[in-house]
Design a protein around this motif. Structure first.
Motif, PDB file in Angstrom:
ATOM      1  N   SER A  96       0.848  -1.188   0.000  1.00 44.99           N
ATOM      2  CA  SER A  96       0.000   0.000   0.000  1.00 44.99           C
ATOM      3  C   SER A  96       0.881   1.234   0.000  1.00 44.99           C
ATOM      4  O   SER A  96       1.741   1.397   0.870  1.00 44.99           O
ATOM      5  CB  SER A  96      -0.896   0.006   1.241  1.00 44.99           C
ATOM      6  N   PHE A  97       0.693   2.096  -0.985  1.00 44.47           N
ATOM      7  CA  PHE A  97       1.541   3.280  -1.087  1.00 44.47           C
ATOM      8  C   PHE A  97       1.105   4.370  -0.118  1.00 44.47           C
ATOM      9  O   PHE A  97       1.702   5.438  -0.080  1.00 44.47           O
ATOM     10  CB  PHE A  97       1.539   3.784  -2.527  1.00 44.47           C
ATOM     11  N   ALA A  98       0.076   4.085   0.708  1.00 49.12           N
ATOM     12  CA  ALA A  98      -0.313   5.023   1.759  1.00 49.12           C
ATOM     13  C   ALA A  98       0.448   4.754   3.043  1.00 49.12           C
ATOM     14  O   ALA A  98       0.508   5.605   3.921  1.00 49.12           O
ATOM     15  CB  ALA A  98      -1.819   4.941   2.002  1.00 49.12           C
ATOM     16  N   ASP A  99       1.027   3.563   3.155  1.00 45.55           N
ATOM     17  CA  ASP A  99       1.731   3.164   4.371  1.00 45.55           C
ATOM     18  C   ASP A  99       3.237   3.265   4.179  1.00 45.55           C
ATOM     19  O   ASP A  99       3.762   2.914   3.119  1.00 45.55           O
ATOM     20  CB  ASP A  99       1.364   1.719   4.745  1.00 45.55           C
ATOM     21  N   PRO A 100       3.971   3.716   5.192  1.00 44.46           N
ATOM     22  CA  PRO A 100       5.429   3.824   5.053  1.00 44.46           C
ATOM     23  C   PRO A 100       6.098   2.461   5.175  1.00 44.46           C
ATOM     24  O   PRO A 100       5.768   1.673   6.046  1.00 44.46           O
ATOM     25  CB  PRO A 100       5.816   4.732   6.222  1.00 44.46           C
ATOM     26  N   TRP A 101       7.028   2.204   4.287  1.00 51.08           N
ATOM     27  CA  TRP A 101       7.784   0.972   4.376  1.00 51.08           C
ATOM     28  C   TRP A 101       9.148   1.238   5.035  1.00 51.08           C
ATOM     29  O   TRP A 101       9.734   2.298   4.886  1.00 51.08           O
ATOM     30  CB  TRP A 101       7.975   0.327   3.001  1.00 51.08           C
ATOM     31  N   GLY A 102       9.629   0.228   5.737  1.00 54.97           N
ATOM     32  CA  GLY A 102      10.939   0.337   6.363  1.00 54.97           C
ATOM     33  C   GLY A 102      11.966  -0.527   5.673  1.00 54.97           C
ATOM     34  O   GLY A 102      13.146  -0.194   5.619  1.00 54.97           O
ATOM     35  N   LYS A 103      11.517  -1.663   5.132  1.00 54.72           N
ATOM     36  CA  LYS A 103      12.355  -2.564   4.363  1.00 54.72           C
ATOM     37  C   LYS A 103      11.576  -2.973   3.115  1.00 54.72           C
ATOM     38  O   LYS A 103      10.363  -3.158   3.175  1.00 54.72           O
ATOM     39  CB  LYS A 103      12.744  -3.805   5.180  1.00 54.72           C
TER      40      LYS A 103
ATOM     41  N   ASP B 256      15.018   5.388  12.528  1.00 54.04           N
ATOM     42  CA  ASP B 256      14.773   5.407  11.082  1.00 54.04           C
ATOM     43  C   ASP B 256      13.614   6.315  10.679  1.00 54.04           C
ATOM     44  O   ASP B 256      13.045   6.130   9.597  1.00 54.04           O
ATOM     45  CB  ASP B 256      14.483   3.982  10.585  1.00 54.04           C
ATOM     46  N   VAL B 257      13.269   7.288  11.506  1.00 54.26           N
ATOM     47  CA  VAL B 257      12.113   8.126  11.157  1.00 54.26           C
ATOM     48  C   VAL B 257      12.353   8.943   9.893  1.00 54.26           C
ATOM     49  O   VAL B 257      11.399   9.412   9.269  1.00 54.26           O
ATOM     50  CB  VAL B 257      11.711   9.060  12.324  1.00 54.26           C
ATOM     51  N   GLY B 258      13.609   9.106   9.497  1.00 51.43           N
ATOM     52  CA  GLY B 258      13.878   9.810   8.242  1.00 51.43           C
ATOM     53  C   GLY B 258      13.267   9.118   7.037  1.00 51.43           C
ATOM     54  O   GLY B 258      13.051   9.739   5.987  1.00 51.43           O
ATOM     55  N   LYS B 259      12.963   7.820   7.181  1.00 52.87           N
ATOM     56  CA  LYS B 259      12.334   7.084   6.085  1.00 52.87           C
ATOM     57  C   LYS B 259      10.900   7.525   5.849  1.00 52.87           C
ATOM     58  O   LYS B 259      10.294   7.150   4.827  1.00 52.87           O
ATOM     59  CB  LYS B 259      12.384   5.581   6.366  1.00 52.87           C
ATOM     60  N   LEU B 260      10.353   8.310   6.767  1.00 53.68           N
ATOM     61  CA  LEU B 260       9.012   8.864   6.537  1.00 53.68           C
ATOM     62  C   LEU B 260       9.001   9.873   5.400  1.00 53.68           C
ATOM     63  O   LEU B 260       7.944  10.154   4.825  1.00 53.68           O
ATOM     64  CB  LEU B 260       8.510   9.554   7.814  1.00 53.68           C
ATOM     65  N   HIS B 261      10.145  10.437   5.069  1.00 52.27           N
ATOM     66  CA  HIS B 261      10.212  11.476   4.039  1.00 52.27           C
ATOM     67  C   HIS B 261       9.683  10.916   2.719  1.00 52.27           C
ATOM     68  O   HIS B 261      10.088   9.833   2.281  1.00 52.27           O
ATOM     69  CB  HIS B 261      11.653  11.943   3.862  1.00 52.27           C
ATOM     70  N   PRO B 262       8.749  11.613   2.069  1.00 53.91           N
ATOM     71  CA  PRO B 262       8.215  11.104   0.798  1.00 53.91           C
ATOM     72  C   PRO B 262       9.294  10.903  -0.253  1.00 53.91           C
ATOM     73  O   PRO B 262       9.161  10.034  -1.123  1.00 53.91           O
ATOM     74  CB  PRO B 262       7.190  12.166   0.384  1.00 53.91           C
ATOM     75  N   GLY B 263      10.364  11.686  -0.174  1.00 58.80           N
ATOM     76  CA  GLY B 263      11.459  11.514  -1.122  1.00 58.80           C
ATOM     77  C   GLY B 263      12.231  10.229  -0.905  1.00 58.80           C
ATOM     78  O   GLY B 263      12.939   9.771  -1.807  1.00 58.80           O
ATOM     79  N   PHE B 264      12.115   9.647   0.285  1.00 65.72           N
ATOM     80  CA  PHE B 264      12.681   8.315   0.526  1.00 65.72           C
ATOM     81  C   PHE B 264      11.663   7.240   0.148  1.00 65.72           C
ATOM     82  O   PHE B 264      12.002   6.265  -0.523  1.00 65.72           O
ATOM     83  CB  PHE B 264      13.088   8.153   1.985  1.00 65.72           C
ATOM     84  N   GLN B 265      10.419   7.402   0.593  1.00 67.74           N
ATOM     85  CA  GLN B 265       9.380   6.418   0.289  1.00 67.74           C
ATOM     86  C   GLN B 265       9.211   6.210  -1.212  1.00 67.74           C
ATOM     87  O   GLN B 265       8.887   5.118  -1.673  1.00 67.74           O
ATOM     88  CB  GLN B 265       8.054   6.856   0.918  1.00 67.74           C
ATOM     89  N   ALA B 266       9.484   7.261  -1.974  1.00 71.06           N
ATOM     90  CA  ALA B 266       9.309   7.198  -3.427  1.00 71.06           C
ATOM     91  C   ALA B 266      10.202   6.152  -4.081  1.00 71.06           C
ATOM     92  O   ALA B 266       9.928   5.708  -5.206  1.00 71.06           O
ATOM     93  CB  ALA B 266       9.585   8.571  -4.040  1.00 71.06           C
ATOM     94  N   LYS B 267      11.268   5.736  -3.387  1.00 76.52           N
ATOM     95  CA  LYS B 267      12.150   4.710  -3.941  1.00 76.52           C
ATOM     96  C   LYS B 267      11.419   3.380  -4.127  1.00 76.52           C
ATOM     97  O   LYS B 267      11.886   2.521  -4.891  1.00 76.52           O
ATOM     98  CB  LYS B 267      13.363   4.520  -3.029  1.00 76.52           C
ATOM     99  N   GLY B 268      10.294   3.227  -3.458  1.00 75.97           N
ATOM    100  CA  GLY B 268       9.518   2.002  -3.598  1.00 75.97           C
ATOM    101  C   GLY B 268       8.219   2.184  -4.357  1.00 75.97           C
ATOM    102  O   GLY B 268       7.411   1.253  -4.426  1.00 75.97           O
ATOM    103  N   TRP B 269       8.011   3.365  -4.907  1.00 76.61           N
ATOM    104  CA  TRP B 269       6.767   3.651  -5.630  1.00 76.61           C
ATOM    105  C   TRP B 269       6.954   3.535  -7.136  1.00 76.61           C
ATOM    106  O   TRP B 269       8.074   3.700  -7.638  1.00 76.61           O
ATOM    107  CB  TRP B 269       6.291   5.082  -5.312  1.00 76.61           C
TER     108      TRP B 269
END
Length: 317
Positions: free
Chosen positions: A2-9, A68-81
Motif C-alpha cells: 500500500s503506497f499510503a503506508d510507510p515501508w521500512g524494508k 529510522d524516522v527519516g524514512k518517513l520522508h516522501p522523497g525516501f518512500q518514493a524509492k519504492g513507488w
C-alpha cells in the motif's frame, strides 16, 4: 504494498515490504535484548555514570525505535513507488531523520516532530548529541544542514501518502508498545560523549541484527500487536548469532579450557602472561608478530584474569 503506508524494508524483486513501524520495532527490540544481557548492561551503566533504571532503558528503547524516522520522508518512500507518483528529488533517511526534529525549532516547524514525541524527548533530557548519535546508526555522523528550507518544501503529500499521518502512526505505535517510557519520572538521560558513542554503536548493532529479512520476516500491513512478535524474534536472533550465551553457560559443567578458546593445548609464554593480567588494567599492549596468538591471548585474559571468577568467566557474559 500500500503506497499510503510507510515501508521500512523493501524487496524490489518481489515488491514485498516491511512496515516502517515493524522495522523500527525490530531494531528497538534487538536493542532491548542486547542491553538485557549482563555485560552490555554493565557497559551501558558504566558509560552513563550511574545505574540506569527500567524507565531510563524504556526511554532509550523509544529513542532507538525512532532511529529510522527519516524514512518517513516522501522523497525516501518514493524509492519504492511506481514512477509518476513522486516528482521531486529522492532523499536518504539519516540526515532527514535529524531534520524532522531540527525543523521543529524553525518557524512553524513540522507537525511530524510533535507526533514523534519531540516534547517527551526534551523532557527526558535527550539532547542534540544523543539524538544525532542514534540517528547516525550507519556510522557516519548525521550532519546538521545549513538550511531546513528543503525539508518543508518536499515534506508533503504524494498520491495516497501523507508523511504527517504516517508520523502519527509511528508515534502512536511506540506509545502503545512502550508505555513505561512515558511516565512522570523526571530523571534526565545521560548526556556525556562516552554514552552517546556507545548508544550509536549499540543502535548500529541492533539495526544490523534487526535488518535480517530471514529472521524478521516482512509484514507490510501494520499489526498493532507486532511488539510481541518483534521481541520474540529479537531474542531468537541474538541467541542464534552468539550474543546471548546464557544457554551455553547454563549447560557448562566446568570452565572453558585453553583448547576450547584457541584450539591449542596450552598457552605460550606471552599468552600465559596476558592470562594473569589484571582485568581492571586500563591499557594493556601486546606487541608480537602476526600469527603469534595475540587474539587467543586476549580471549584467554578475559577467561582467566585474576579479578575474574573461573566459574563465571567475564569474557563470556
Amino acid at each position: 504494498m500500500s503506497f499510503a503506508d510507510p515501508w521500512g524494508k523493501l524487496d524490489k524483486l518481489t515488491g514485498a515490504c516491511h512496515h516502517l513501524a515493524h522495522h523500527c520495532a525490530d531494531v528497538a527490540a534487538c536493542f532491548l535484548a542486547i542491553v538485557g544481557m549482563p555485560v552490555f548492561r554493565a557497559r551501558l551503566d558504566c558509560a552513563a555514570g550511574r545505574r540506569l533504571s527500567d524507565v531510563d532503558v524504556a526511554r532509550l528503547v523509544v529513542l532507538v525505535f525512532l532511529h529510522d524516522v527519516g524514512k518517513l520522508h516522501p522523497g525516501f518512500q518514493a524509492k519504492g513507488w511506481p514512477l509518476g507518483i513522486w516528482t521531486g528529488p529522492l532523499f536518504g533517511h539519516v540526515r532527514e531523520g535529524l531534520e524532522i526534529f531540527l525543523a521543529q525549532d524553525a518557524a512553524r516547524g513540522l507537525a511530524a516532530a510533535k507526533s514523534l514525541h519531540i516534547e517527551h524527548l526534551s523532557t527526558w533530557g535527550v539532547n542534540a548529541g544523543l539524538l544525532r548519535a542514534v540517528i547516525s546508526h550507519h556510522g557516519r555522523p548525521a550532519r546538521a544542514p545549513n538550511s531546513l528550507g528543503h525539508v518543508k518544501i518536499y515534506w508533503k503529500k504524494a498520491g495516497a501518502y501523507d508523511p504527517d499521518k504516517a508520523a502519527v502512526v509511528l508515534g502512536d505505535a511506540v506509545t502503545s508498545w512502550l508505555p513505561n517510557a512515558f511516565g512522570s519520572d523526571a530523571t534526565p538521560l545521560p548526556d556525556t560523549p562516552r554514552f552517546e558513542h556507545l548508544m550509536c554503536g549499540l543502535t548500529a548493532l541492533a539495526d544490523w541484527i534487526g535488518s535480517d529479512a530471514e529472521r524478521f520476516k516482512f509484514i507490510g500491513m501494520l499489526d498493532h500487536d507486532y511488539w510481541q512478535i518483534a521481541t520474540s524474534r529479537a531474542a531468537t536472533a541474538v541467541a542464534a548469532i552468539g550474543l546471548d550465551t546464557s544457554q551455553q553457560r547454563a549447560t557448562r559443567q566446568a570452565p572453558a579450557t585453553f583448547r576450547e578458546v584457541s584450539r591449542f593445548d596450552t598457552p605460550n609464554p606471552h599468552q600465559r602472561l596476558v592470562g594473569v593480567t589484571d582485568l581492571e588494567a586500563r591499557l594493556v599492549i601486546l606487541e608480537a608478530e602476526t600469527g603469534s596468538g595475540k587474539t587467543e591471548a586476549a580471549l584467554w585474559q578475559g577467561r582467566c584474569g585474576p579479578t575474574s571468577c573461573c566459574d563465571e568467566p567475564v569474557w563470556w557474559q
